[in-house]
Scaffold this motif. Structure first.
Motif, PDB file in Angstrom:
ATOM      1  N   GLU A   1       0.834  -1.198   0.000  1.00 38.12           N
ATOM      2  CA  GLU A   1       0.000   0.000   0.000  1.00 38.12           C
ATOM      3  C   GLU A   1       0.862   1.238   0.000  1.00 38.12           C
ATOM      4  N   SER A   2       0.338   2.289  -0.596  1.00 39.66           N
ATOM      5  CA  SER A   2       1.074   3.545  -0.671  1.00 39.66           C
ATOM      6  C   SER A   2       0.101   4.707  -0.624  1.00 39.66           C
ATOM      7  N   ASP A   3       0.570   5.828  -0.067  1.00 38.53           N
ATOM      8  CA  ASP A   3      -0.248   7.037  -0.063  1.00 38.53           C
ATOM      9  C   ASP A   3      -0.192   7.761  -1.400  1.00 38.53           C
ATOM     10  N   CYS A   4       0.898   7.558  -2.129  1.00 36.07           N
ATOM     11  CA  CYS A   4       1.054   8.218  -3.424  1.00 36.07           C
ATOM     12  C   CYS A   4       2.003   7.413  -4.290  1.00 36.07           C
ATOM     13  N   VAL A   5       1.653   7.246  -5.546  1.00 35.15           N
ATOM     14  CA  VAL A   5       2.549   6.646  -6.535  1.00 35.15           C
ATOM     15  C   VAL A   5       2.741   7.659  -7.651  1.00 35.15           C
ATOM     16  N   VAL A   6       3.998   7.980  -7.920  1.00 35.60           N
ATOM     17  CA  VAL A   6       4.344   8.846  -9.046  1.00 35.60           C
ATOM     18  C   VAL A   6       4.933   7.950 -10.133  1.00 35.60           C
ATOM     19  N   LEU A   7       4.296   7.949 -11.288  1.00 31.75           N
ATOM     20  CA  LEU A   7       4.710   7.087 -12.390  1.00 31.75           C
ATOM     21  C   LEU A   7       5.236   7.942 -13.531  1.00 31.75           C
ATOM     22  N   ASP A   8       6.518   7.835 -13.781  1.00 31.20           N
ATOM     23  CA  ASP A   8       7.180   8.620 -14.823  1.00 31.20           C
ATOM     24  C   ASP A   8       7.008   7.916 -16.163  1.00 31.20           C
ATOM     25  N   CYS A   9       6.153   8.478 -17.004  1.00 35.85           N
ATOM     26  CA  CYS A   9       5.865   7.869 -18.306  1.00 35.85           C
ATOM     27  C   CYS A   9       6.624   8.549 -19.448  1.00 35.85           C
ATOM     28  N   HIS A  10       7.619   9.358 -19.127  1.00 32.62           N
ATOM     29  CA  HIS A  10       8.382  10.030 -20.173  1.00 32.62           C
ATOM     30  C   HIS A  10       9.345   9.079 -20.867  1.00 32.62           C
ATOM     31  N   ALA A  11       9.780   8.050 -20.181  1.00 31.38           N
ATOM     32  CA  ALA A  11      10.683   7.086 -20.799  1.00 31.38           C
ATOM     33  C   ALA A  11       9.952   5.819 -21.237  1.00 31.38           C
ATOM     34  N   ARG A  12       8.829   5.513 -20.558  1.00 33.53           N
ATOM     35  CA  ARG A  12       8.099   4.282 -20.882  1.00 33.53           C
ATOM     36  C   ARG A  12       6.659   4.429 -20.413  1.00 33.53           C
ATOM     37  N   PHE A  13       5.728   4.039 -21.273  1.00 33.52           N
ATOM     38  CA  PHE A  13       4.309   4.066 -20.946  1.00 33.52           C
ATOM     39  C   PHE A  13       3.794   2.640 -21.036  1.00 33.52           C
ATOM     40  N   ASP A  14       3.444   2.064 -19.883  1.00 31.75           N
ATOM     41  CA  ASP A  14       3.031   0.668 -19.832  1.00 31.75           C
ATOM     42  C   ASP A  14       1.695   0.570 -19.094  1.00 31.75           C
ATOM     43  N   PRO A  15       0.605   0.244 -19.787  1.00 33.18           N
ATOM     44  CA  PRO A  15      -0.705   0.143 -19.126  1.00 33.18           C
ATOM     45  C   PRO A  15      -0.728  -0.833 -17.960  1.00 33.18           C
ATOM     46  N   ASP A  16       0.039  -1.929 -18.049  1.00 33.41           N
ATOM     47  CA  ASP A  16       0.067  -2.898 -16.954  1.00 33.41           C
ATOM     48  C   ASP A  16       0.674  -2.289 -15.692  1.00 33.41           C
ATOM     49  N   VAL A  17       1.695  -1.475 -15.859  1.00 34.10           N
ATOM     50  CA  VAL A  17       2.320  -0.822 -14.705  1.00 34.10           C
ATOM     51  C   VAL A  17       1.356   0.177 -14.079  1.00 34.10           C
ATOM     52  N   ILE A  18       0.600   0.887 -14.918  1.00 31.86           N
ATOM     53  CA  ILE A  18      -0.394   1.824 -14.387  1.00 31.86           C
ATOM     54  C   ILE A  18      -1.421   1.066 -13.550  1.00 31.86           C
ATOM     55  N   GLY A  19      -1.861  -0.077 -14.044  1.00 30.60           N
ATOM     56  CA  GLY A  19      -2.822  -0.881 -13.289  1.00 30.60           C
ATOM     57  C   GLY A  19      -2.263  -1.360 -11.969  1.00 30.60           C
ATOM     58  N   ALA A  20      -1.016  -1.821 -11.981  1.00 32.36           N
ATOM     59  CA  ALA A  20      -0.383  -2.290 -10.744  1.00 32.36           C
ATOM     60  C   ALA A  20      -0.241  -1.157  -9.741  1.00 32.36           C
ATOM     61  N   ALA A  21       0.172   0.016 -10.232  1.00 34.08           N
ATOM     62  CA  ALA A  21       0.360   1.161  -9.342  1.00 34.08           C
ATOM     63  C   ALA A  21      -0.962   1.610  -8.725  1.00 34.08           C
ATOM     64  N   THR A  22      -2.017   1.644  -9.531  1.00 35.56           N
ATOM     65  CA  THR A  22      -3.316   2.099  -9.042  1.00 35.56           C
ATOM     66  C   THR A  22      -3.822   1.222  -7.904  1.00 35.56           C
ATOM     67  N   GLY A  23      -3.587  -0.075  -8.021  1.00 33.19           N
ATOM     68  CA  GLY A  23      -4.095  -1.001  -7.021  1.00 33.19           C
ATOM     69  C   GLY A  23      -3.434  -0.904  -5.664  1.00 33.19           C
ATOM     70  N   THR A  24      -2.323  -0.196  -5.558  1.00 35.99           N
ATOM     71  CA  THR A  24      -1.623  -0.104  -4.274  1.00 35.99           C
ATOM     72  C   THR A  24      -1.978   1.151  -3.478  1.00 35.99           C
ATOM     73  N   ILE A  25      -2.740   2.067  -4.069  1.00 33.42           N
ATOM     74  CA  ILE A  25      -2.967   3.364  -3.434  1.00 33.42           C
ATOM     75  C   ILE A  25      -4.111   3.277  -2.416  1.00 33.42           C
ATOM     76  N   ARG A  26      -3.848   3.763  -1.225  1.00 31.13           N
ATOM     77  CA  ARG A  26      -4.849   3.770  -0.164  1.00 31.13           C
ATOM     78  C   ARG A  26      -5.960   4.776  -0.466  1.00 31.13           C
ATOM     79  N   GLY A  27      -7.097   4.595   0.201  1.00 29.26           N
ATOM     80  CA  GLY A  27      -8.151   5.587   0.105  1.00 29.26           C
ATOM     81  C   GLY A  27      -7.641   6.927   0.591  1.00 29.26           C
ATOM     82  N   GLY A  28      -7.956   7.979  -0.139  1.00 29.64           N
ATOM     83  CA  GLY A  28      -7.431   9.299   0.167  1.00 29.64           C
ATOM     84  C   GLY A  28      -6.090   9.582  -0.480  1.00 29.64           C
ATOM     85  N   GLY A  29      -5.540   8.585  -1.182  1.00 29.89           N
ATOM     86  CA  GLY A  29      -4.230   8.728  -1.805  1.00 29.89           C
ATOM     87  C   GLY A  29      -4.299   9.227  -3.233  1.00 29.89           C
TER      88      GLY A  29
END
Length: 202
Positions: free
Chosen positions: A80-108
């Motif tokens: 779990e995380s309060d915030c995930v910053v995903l740098d898509c300037h070098a790589r844009f991966d929909p699977d990584v976005i999905g994985a990151a979204t699932g770890t964010i706590r409510g209010g994050g």
């Protein structure tokens, strides 16, 4: 400086809304990487939580955040995380976005650092290796995905889209959840039947 002050104001309002609703929010920062990094750093400064994850194949991250390369991003699943910053300037991966979204706590907050919408060459370069069909060259990947992605998020509730040089972010707030009945003001239940179910398994 004025832009940073304006951004601080709407980011603070977004975080307050997310916290009061117990929901997650997303911010898409479309512009130069340096500009996006500055705003993302400001958002983390405003967050009440202390758990931050930075996913990027490029340096530098900032102090105090867990840092992962894109190919290790799935290792955060189950955390779990309060915030995930995903740098898509070098790589844009929909699977990584999905994985990151699932770890964010409510209010994050999920923050995507993206190229400007108009810089289609940068977008194609970032996602070509991920979307190219096996056996075909990456050069055949065109801008159709960015057009679809932009249409898909347009009007989605709970997502703020902010472009470099843009006065105000584009944002559609979600419908607020109904307030708890004070009789059933239980941390894990909002209705009488939920309260009864929770009591049975405690």
């Amino acid at each position: 400086m004025d832009e940073m002050l304006d951004a601080s104001a709407w980011i603070s309002a977004l975080l307050a809304e997310a916290s009061s609703e117990g929901q997650r929010r997303a911010v898409l920062l479309c512009g130069s990487r340096q500009w996006g990094m500055h705003l993302a750093h400001e958002a983390i400064r405003l967050l009440p939580g202390e758990t931050h994850t930075f996913i990027s194949d490029r340096e530098p991250p900032w102090e105090g955040s867990q840092t992962l390369a894109h190919h290790h991003a799935r290792s955060i699943l189950g955390s779990e995380s309060d915030c995930v910053v995903l740098d898509c300037h070098a790589r844009f991966d929909p699977d990584v976005i999905g994985a990151a979204t699932g770890t964010i706590r409510g209010g994050g907050l999920l923050i995507l650092l993206l190229p400007p919408w108009e810089d289609r060459d940068a977008w194609c370069k970032n996602y070509a290796s991920r979307l190219a069909v096996e056996g075909f060259p990456e050069t055949l990947v065109t801008h159709h995905f960015i057009d679809w992605f932009r249409r898909a998020i347009d009007g989605l509730k709970g997502i703020a889209v902010y472009g470099e040089g843009q006065g105000e972010p584009t944002y559609y707030p979600p419908v607020s959840r109904p307030q708890r009945d004070p009789v059933y003001d239980h941390p894990s239940a909002r209705t009488p039947d939920q309260a009864e179910a929770v009591a049975l398994i405690q």
